[in-house]
Design an enzyme around this catalytic site. Structure first.
Site, PDB file in Angstrom:
ATOM      1  N   SER A 228     -10.498   8.126 -24.232  1.00  0.00           N
ATOM      2  CA  SER A 228     -10.376   8.387 -26.053  1.00  0.00           C
ATOM      3  C   SER A 228      -8.973   7.070 -26.454  1.00  0.00           C
ATOM      4  O   SER A 228      -9.256   6.205 -27.542  1.00  0.00           O
ATOM      5  CB  SER A 228      -9.908   9.383 -26.782  1.00  0.00           C
ATOM      6  OG  SER A 228      -8.926   9.951 -26.283  1.00  0.00           O
ATOM      7  N   GLU A 229      -7.963   6.925 -26.144  1.00  0.00           N
ATOM      8  CA  GLU A 229      -7.201   5.771 -26.287  1.00  0.00           C
ATOM      9  C   GLU A 229      -6.329   5.419 -25.641  1.00  0.00           C
ATOM     10  O   GLU A 229      -6.122   5.945 -24.462  1.00  0.00           O
ATOM     11  CB  GLU A 229      -6.278   6.217 -27.801  1.00  0.00           C
ATOM     12  CG  GLU A 229      -6.929   6.176 -29.349  1.00  0.00           C
ATOM     13  CD  GLU A 229      -7.497   7.338 -29.602  1.00  0.00           C
ATOM     14  OE1 GLU A 229      -8.560   7.536 -29.969  1.00  0.00           O
ATOM     15  OE2 GLU A 229      -7.296   8.557 -28.716  1.00  0.00           O
ATOM     16  N   THR A 230      -5.501   3.709 -24.957  1.00  0.00           N
ATOM     17  CA  THR A 230      -4.773   3.979 -24.288  1.00  0.00           C
ATOM     18  C   THR A 230      -3.727   3.137 -25.295  1.00  0.00           C
ATOM     19  O   THR A 230      -3.868   2.224 -26.119  1.00  0.00           O
ATOM     20  CB  THR A 230      -4.968   3.439 -23.203  1.00  0.00           C
ATOM     21  OG1 THR A 230      -6.116   2.916 -22.569  1.00  0.00           O
ATOM     22  CG2 THR A 230      -4.270   2.021 -22.885  1.00  0.00           C
TER      23      THR A 230
END
Length: 282
Positions: free
Chosen positions: A47-49
């Site tokens: 979903s995020e990095t």
């Protein structure tokens, strides 16, 4: 062509060995441009990095940017915790600060006798604002809900602690677990209204304990297993509405098979504190 820097992978806020929200972490992203960060985030697929793009030479302050597979987001709580754990494992625990597009975030990390790192971050000063009646009713309709389904103590509002989150509190537990939504329609209203975090849907299990479903239909998933920015926004929302408990537990991720737990400390004023850990994904 230079090789991409190493991407570390962590699961943050896990309540069980199979739980938590995975995040990518790039500790040396100083040479990456926006296109490269977006490409890497899409390749990682979480979903995020988080990308550490710089460091203050005089103090432990890092410039951190967050990218979903589709776009940059101002702040991401679980990726913040994962990044702080990675830095603590590399440099030792202590105090650090992250400068993000959502504002400055203060963090403290500690290590127990087993070597496990726990991180507490204090959000930017939060805000809570009313939501337009038409927007509220449209959102509820997308979730198959009406005003009669809501906990009367908790009106629908928008809360900010790095990202804006609409917050909906459902009265009945069965309905909380059973409601359905069309991801494309929810994603469309999120883009239209600038909700770059999640749509936060809550149910109070008992005083001080909430279960959360954080809708995030903008990437490869439709519900987020653990959402630190939403947890901080929830703390701000509860404070605004006179909630008596000052430490709350948020249980999340059950509906996507990744049980997670976030501890939220709500001071009388200022930023909201969120605590959890992150485990390296080998």
């Amino acid at each position: 062509m230079a090789e991409d820097p190493e991407v570390l992978r962590y699961s943050a806020f896990a309540a069980t060995a199979e739980g938590g929200n995975p995040a990518g972490v790039v500790l040396d992203a100083s040479r990456l441009d926006d296109a490269a960060m977006q490409r890497i985030a899409a390749e990682v697929g979480y979903s995020e990095t988080a990308f550490v793009v710089g460091q203050d030479a005089d103090e432990p302050t890092y410039r951190v940017r967050f990218w979903s597979p589709a776009a940059e987001v101002p702040f991401c709580g679980h990726a913040t915790v994962a990044t702080a754990v990675a830095l603590a494992e590399r440099d030792g625990p202590g105090h650090v600060a992250f400068e993000t597009l959502g504002g400055r975030v203060e963090l403290r990390s500690a290590t127990d006798e087993t070597g496990t790192v726990t991180v507490s971050f204090t959000s930017v000063d939060p805000e809570v604002r009313d939501i337009d009646d038409e927007v509220r009713d449209g959102l509820l309709a997308l979730l198959g809900l009406t005003g009669a389904d809501l906990d009367p103590r908790f009106p629908v509002r928008e809360a900010y602690a790095g990202n804006w989150h609409p917050i909906v509190v459902i009265a009945e537990r069965d309905l909380f677990h059973q409601f359905r939504f069309l991801p494309a329609d929810v994603a469309a209203i999120m883009r239209e209204l600038g909700w770059l975090g999640t749509v936060t849907v809550l149910h109070e299990l008992r005083p001080g304990v909430f279960e959360a479903r954080n809708l995030f239909p903008v990437g490869r998933i439709t519900e987020d297993p653990a959402t630190g920015s939403a947890a901080a926004s929830t703390g701000a929302y509860l404070r605004e509405h006179g909630y008596l408990e000052r430490t709350i537990r948020i249980e999340q991720g059950r509906h996507v098979g990744r049980p997670s737990a976030l501890v939220v400390t709500i001071p009388d004023s200022g930023g909201i504190e969120v605590t959890g850990g992150a485990t390296r994904i080998r």
